[in-house]
Design an enzyme around this catalytic site. Structure first.
Site, PDB file in Angstrom:
ATOM      1  N   HIS A 302      14.248   6.466  90.392  1.00 19.02           N
ATOM      2  CA  HIS A 302      13.909   6.727  91.777  1.00 19.02           C
ATOM      3  C   HIS A 302      14.593   5.767  92.744  1.00 19.02           C
ATOM      4  O   HIS A 302      14.835   6.121  93.896  1.00 19.02           O
ATOM      5  CB  HIS A 302      12.395   6.817  91.953  1.00 19.02           C
ATOM      6  CG  HIS A 302      11.888   8.136  91.441  1.00 19.02           C
ATOM      7  ND1 HIS A 302      11.387   8.285  90.177  1.00 19.02           N
ATOM      8  CD2 HIS A 302      11.912   9.373  91.986  1.00 19.02           C
ATOM      9  CE1 HIS A 302      11.096   9.568  89.976  1.00 19.02           C
ATOM     10  NE2 HIS A 302      11.395  10.249  91.065  1.00 19.02           N
ATOM     11  N   GLU A 543      14.461  22.816  83.089  1.00 25.40           N
ATOM     12  CA  GLU A 543      14.825  21.429  82.780  1.00 25.40           C
ATOM     13  C   GLU A 543      14.455  21.024  81.356  1.00 25.40           C
ATOM     14  O   GLU A 543      14.600  19.862  80.997  1.00 25.40           O
ATOM     15  CB  GLU A 543      14.218  20.463  83.808  1.00 25.40           C
ATOM     16  CG  GLU A 543      12.726  20.571  83.982  1.00 25.40           C
ATOM     17  CD  GLU A 543      12.175  19.627  85.057  1.00 25.40           C
ATOM     18  OE1 GLU A 543      12.880  18.717  85.503  1.00 25.40           O
ATOM     19  OE2 GLU A 543      11.000  19.816  85.431  1.00 25.40           O
ATOM     20  N   ASP A 567      16.610  16.071  84.159  1.00 22.53           N
ATOM     21  CA  ASP A 567      15.843  16.125  82.917  1.00 22.53           C
ATOM     22  C   ASP A 567      16.541  16.983  81.877  1.00 22.53           C
ATOM     23  O   ASP A 567      16.529  16.660  80.692  1.00 22.53           O
ATOM     24  CB  ASP A 567      14.428  16.663  83.180  1.00 22.53           C
ATOM     25  CG  ASP A 567      13.509  15.557  83.663  1.00 22.53           C
ATOM     26  OD1 ASP A 567      13.607  14.441  83.133  1.00 22.53           O
ATOM     27  OD2 ASP A 567      12.712  15.802  84.586  1.00 22.53           O
ATOM     28  N   CYS A 614      18.584  21.846  91.498  1.00 26.82           N
ATOM     29  CA  CYS A 614      18.099  20.744  92.322  1.00 26.82           C
ATOM     30  C   CYS A 614      18.263  19.401  91.637  1.00 26.82           C
ATOM     31  O   CYS A 614      17.825  18.380  92.151  1.00 26.82           O
ATOM     32  CB  CYS A 614      16.643  20.962  92.718  1.00 26.82           C
ATOM     33  SG  CYS A 614      15.546  21.056  91.293  1.00 26.82           S
TER      34      CYS A 614
HETATM   35  C1  PEP Z   1      15.520  17.135  87.521  1.00 27.35           C
HETATM   36  O1  PEP Z   1      14.925  16.812  86.485  1.00 27.35           O
HETATM   37  O2  PEP Z   1      16.709  17.484  87.567  1.00 27.35           O
HETATM   38  C2  PEP Z   1      14.814  17.092  88.814  1.00 27.35           C
HETATM   39  C3  PEP Z   1      15.373  17.550  89.904  1.00 27.35           C
HETATM   40  O3  PEP Z   1      13.581  16.544  88.854  1.00 27.35           O
HETATM   41  P1  PEP Z   1      13.245  14.979  88.810  1.00 27.35           P
HETATM   42  O4  PEP Z   1      14.534  14.217  89.023  1.00 27.35           O
HETATM   43  O5  PEP Z   1      12.262  14.723  89.889  1.00 27.35           O
HETATM   44  O6  PEP Z   1      12.677  14.817  87.445  1.00 27.35           O
HETATM   45 MG    MG Z   2      12.770  16.725  86.389  1.00 26.84          MG
END
Ligand code: PEP
Ligand code: MG
Length: 655
Positions: A302, A543, A567, A614
């Protein structure tokens, strides 16, 4: 004299209610205690009250002894039974310091070719050069000598003065209008601890035993923090960090030292830290930060996501090598290659200065794409949307020209608060988003959280592998009380714009059908209550490898797919996204991952549903043409990548 009652304080005597209770109790001369399960604590200490861990609907006894005992019992029982009545509300009911947890510690140091050049994980693109701002809060140590009897009174005075100075500093901070609600909650919770008799009482006891004030305070803070850590409650466990933070502030005053604060980071400086909490970084003056270099963290941690969304170049996962930067004067970093150069020579400095200038020019040239609607050669619009995690990021997304939100991560909403966010609060947040981007869609992802990130109000089991455990949709379906609150809020918010909802970590079709049944149940409830609501498109994140392999079956059940490459890459490659040692394997361009993306796109296109992406790969100009050719029609990314993505798609159509 004493009286028992059932506690009606919502979520129990957590931080703010405990403070209010203490404030009331302190208004009486009598000694007052609160008793639960035979354990009695002073009602005049919020720390002790919190440690009693009194929950809503539990039975407690208020015991008072003194001239005004009857009045004290009446007032305190009155508060416990009806907490909202008769209270002045000058203390904001703000979120307490539920700091987002830092990424898990990463062991592996990155390779280094020369002493002055280090290599870590390229976590946020761009190059930067600037003065080093080392954020390594020093360890604090006491004097370690026994005080003479005649020194003790003076040492206690010194301690009291230091505590008063820290309280005054916190009061000054609270008086600032510019403080956000989140920050206000954090400071207010810390001030309560600084003002609490438990900490001072414990520390004074240790001074009387001959310890110097700093050693005494370290011991007192550790004892109280250990008590908080031992309680079976995530929210209270996190308070241990608050106690340490307050203890640290008081010790620094005693030692006549200043704390290292991100507040003072100079313009354009490179922030160097071993680890930094995502929440701390989110609250830092991000506009002034030129770059970030960290011992911990990976490309999709993050910290990386925050850095990317603010266009701050970052190299993370340096491991112990980050210590080589502690004394650096100047640092250059390349967030594309993962290189960090310590105290660069004149040639390197000139090279970086040139690249920084070229990047600024590129950014200026890209701004014309803000209002462009990118299309494929056949005229089909490709939606370029934003990934965001809070309402504060709306402006950056709009500034960049986002065509809606392709991923609203709702986790921050849950992590920021000391209680689970209410349905009303969630409905307001989602409605604000929908209104801000209407008529574009806003895709809200339902709570995607697991045991690696504690949330007040959800008990997670200890798991060997939390990333393969009880998280995302799995947890939500097992906790319909939490999930339905979110789904009801989304149905209510859908009245205000184009809300779509997507489910994280899906690995089985039944997870979709069970969710749909819950959505129907929520809609029926709202209808019966006469509350306005609107239905929404339901989609899934792809994912997990399982979701890829059952994509044709999933496509029959949902309105859209959104590929979560962060993921998906870690699960396909079996390579932890946060672990720099396996960063090479955690590569979305690996043929295994690319064919999983292609399989997903084929299944979605064949079923006639929208396929978007995403994960962070959606913003990569080198991959966008391939994704568009595969049939993806929506790409959602950090706002900083939007204009270049629009340019890349537009250029494809012209080829
Ligand atoms: C992903 O896993 O690509 C995603 C967009 O979700 P996060 O990064 O929040 O796990
Ligand atoms: Mg994810």
């Amino acid at each position: 004299m004493e009286r028992s009652t059932i506690v009606r304080v919502h979520e129990g005597l957590h931080a703010r209610p405990a403070t209010r209770f203490v404030k009331l109790a302190k208004g009486f001369e009598s000694d007052v205690e609160l008793v639960k399960d035979g354990k009695a604590v002073s009602a005049k200490s919020s720390v002790k009250l919190m440690l009693l861990a009194v929950k809503e609907n539990q039975e407690v006894t208020v015991r008072a002894n003194g001239a005004d005992a009857i009045e004290a019992i009446e007032a305190l029982i009155g508060y416990l039974e009806n907490p909202k009545a008769g209270l002045d509300d000058e203390e904001p009911q703000s979120p307490a310091n539920d700091a987002a947890p830092a990424p898990a510690p990463q062991p592996a140091p990155a390779a280094s070719s020369e002493a002055s050049s280090l290599r870590g994980v390229a976590a946020s693109e761009g190059v930067a050069i600037g003065p080093a701002f080392a954020h390594f809060p020093p360890d604090i140590a006491g004097q370690g000598r026994l005080l003479q009897a005649d020194e003790i009174a003076g040492e206690i005075d010194r301690l009291r003065a230091a505590i008063a100075a820290v309280q005054a500093r916190m009061d000054r901070a609270l008086a600032q209008d510019s403080l956000s609600a989140g920050d206000r909650g954090i400071v207010a919770a810390l001030r309560d601890i600084a003002a609490d008799d438990s900490l001072t009482g414990e520390a004074e006891k240790a001074i009387r035993g001959g310890n110097d004030a700093v050693s005494a305070l370290i011991t007192a803070a550790s004892t109280i923090a250990a008590d908080f850590s031992a309680v079976d409650d995530h929210y209270l466990n996190a308070r241990a960090d608050d106690v340490h933070a307050v203890g640290r502030q008081i010790c620094l005053v005693l030692l006549g030292q200043d704390d290292v604060s991100l507040e003072n980071i100079p313009e354009g400086a490179i922030l160097i830290a071993d680890d930094i909490g995502a929440w701390d970084l989110a609250r830092a003056p991000l506009k002034r930060i030129g770059g970030v270099v960290c011992g911990h963290g990976g490309a999709t941690s993050h910290i990386a996501i925050i850095a990317r969304s603010h266009g701050i170049p970052a190299v993370l996962g340096l491991g112990n090598k980050v210590n080589a930067l502690r004394a650096a004067q100047e640092v250059a970093l390349d967030g594309n290659s993962g290189h960090v150069i310590v105290d660069p020579d004149a040639a390197t400095r000139a090279d970086f200065a040139g690249r920084v200038e070229a990047a600024a020019k590129e950014r200026a040239g890209l701004s014309v794409f803000k209002t462009v609607t990118p299309k494929r050669a056949d005229g089909r619009v490709i939606e370029v949307a934003a990934n965001i995690g809070s309402l504060e990021e709306i402006e950056a997304a709009q500034e960049a020209g986002a065509m809606g939100v392709g991923l609203f991560r709702t986790e921050l909403l849950f992590m920021r608060h000391m209680h689970l966010p209410s349905e009303d609060m969630q409905a307001e947040t989602y409605a604000a988003l929908a209104k801000a981007f209407a008529p574009h869609p806003v895709i809200v992802r339902t709570l995607d959280i697991g045991g690696d990130k504690p949330i007040a109000g959800i008990e997670f089991p200890d798991e060997e592998n939390p990333f393969l455990g009880w998280r995302g949709i799995r947890m939500c379906l097992d906790r319909p009380d939490i999930f339905k609150r979110q789904l009801r809020a989304l149905l209510r918010a859908a009245v205000h714009g184009n809300i779509k909802v997507m489910l994280p970590m899906v690995s089985d079709v039944s997870e979709v059908t069970r969710t749909r049944a819950l959505v129907d149940e929520c809609a029926a409830e709202l209808k019966a209550e006469g509350a306005p609501y609107a239905t929404f498109d339901l989609g899934v994140m792809i994912e997990t490898p399982a979701a890829v392999l059952i994509a044709p079956a999933l496509a029959k059940e949902v309105a859209f797919f959104s590929i979560g490459t962060n993921d998906l890459t870690q699960y396909i490659m079996a390579a932890d996204r946060l672990n720099p040692t396996v960063a090479k394997l955690n590569d979305v361009t690996n043929p295994a991952v690319m064919s999983a993306i292609e399989l997903t796109a084929k299944a979605g296109v064949a079923a006639g549903i929208m396929v978007g992406m995403c994960g962070e790969a959606a913003g990569r100009p080198d991959l966008i043409p391939t994704f568009v050719e595969m049939g993806l029609t929506e790409l959602s990314m950090s706002p900083a990548s939007i204009q270049r993505a629009k340019k890349t798609i537009t250029a494809m159509a012209g080829d």
